[in-house]
Design an enzyme around this catalytic site. Structure first.
Site, PDB file in Angstrom:
ATOM      1  N   ARG A  95      52.086  31.540  44.419  1.00 24.16           N
ATOM      2  CA  ARG A  95      50.609  30.758  45.100  1.00 24.16           C
ATOM      3  C   ARG A  95      49.382  31.520  44.267  1.00 24.16           C
ATOM      4  NH1 ARG A  95      47.883  28.151  49.510  1.00 24.16           N
ATOM      5  NH2 ARG A  95      45.661  27.868  48.712  1.00 24.16           N
ATOM      6  N   ARG A 104      48.574  23.694  43.955  1.00 27.17           N
ATOM      7  CA  ARG A 104      49.300  24.938  44.642  1.00 27.17           C
ATOM      8  C   ARG A 104      50.804  24.984  44.351  1.00 27.17           C
ATOM      9  NH1 ARG A 104      45.777  24.266  49.639  1.00 27.17           N
ATOM     10  NH2 ARG A 104      44.267  24.043  47.713  1.00 27.17           N
ATOM     11  N   ASP A 107      51.759  25.911  49.829  1.00 25.96           N
ATOM     12  CA  ASP A 107      50.716  25.994  50.943  1.00 25.96           C
ATOM     13  C   ASP A 107      51.213  25.955  52.303  1.00 25.96           C
ATOM     14  OD1 ASP A 107      48.010  26.228  51.856  1.00 25.96           O
ATOM     15  OD2 ASP A 107      47.634  23.963  52.000  1.00 25.96           O
ATOM     16  N   ASP A 109      50.005  26.243  56.194  1.00 25.87           N
ATOM     17  CA  ASP A 109      48.774  26.413  57.140  1.00 25.87           C
ATOM     18  C   ASP A 109      49.317  26.653  58.541  1.00 25.87           C
ATOM     19  OD1 ASP A 109      46.861  26.211  55.126  1.00 25.87           O
ATOM     20  OD2 ASP A 109      46.864  23.983  55.198  1.00 25.87           O
TER      21      ASP A 109
END
Length: 178
Positions: A95, A104, A107, A109
């Site tokens: 990343r 990317r 990712d 989150d």
């Protein structure tokens, strides 16, 4: 804001955390599969459930379509410690962050951390934009039916997204690409 510690070592109390996964560079399916394995290998953490795999158009960004999913973890890691572990998994997958919303390789989150609400310099939970994104709401609703309201689903109804593989299909090592 919850007064529970957000930094430091594991606090010992297990909580369910929900993680959004996405990738649109390289072999995204392999990156997401590897991320699920890496999250399951974190200290005091186990993967409870993983959603189907979805293909979605980038939101507020350019680049190729994303592959997305959501995973539920049971963890004793404090919120910031979990965030830093997720960022280390992203970095191990190559990343880079050249600019906001850049394409990317991976990712991750932190969407929800139990029932806690945190608003800090490094971490805001619930994730502040999760209700604006079909690629979060649809896979999360698959794992937590009824959690998002009809109005929240209606707000993202115009975003292009399609389910491309069930969890058992995309998590299998020999699965075909969508």
């Amino acid at each position: 804001m919850n007064p529970a510690p957000a930094t430091g070592a594991a606090d010992g109390a297990a909580v369910t955390a929900w993680i959004g996964l996405g990738a649109n560079l390289g072999d995204a399916r392999v990156a997401l599969r590897g991320a699920v394995r890496a999250m399951g290998a974190l200290p005091d953490t186990r993967v409870l459930r993983v959603s189907s795999l979805y293909r979605s158009a980038p939101v507020d960004a350019g680049g190729p379509d994303y592959l997305n999913a959501v995973a539920g973890l049971r963890t004793c890691l404090a919120p910031l410690r979990l965030l830093h572990a997720l960022q280390a998994i992203e970095q191990a997958a190559g990343r880079e962050r050249p600019y906001r919303n850049a394409p990317r390789t991976l990712d991750l989150d932190l969407l929800l951390y139990g029932e806690q609400r945190l608003d800090g310099a490094e971490l805001t939970v619930p994730h502040p934009r999760m209700w604006e994104r079909a690629f979060v709401l649809l896979p999360l609703a698959e794992l937590r039916p009824g959690w998002a309201t009809p109005a929240q689903h209606a707000a993202v109804a115009g975003q292009r997204i399609e389910r491309v593989a069930a969890p058992a299909e995309w998590l299998a090592e020999d699965s075909e690409k969508p």
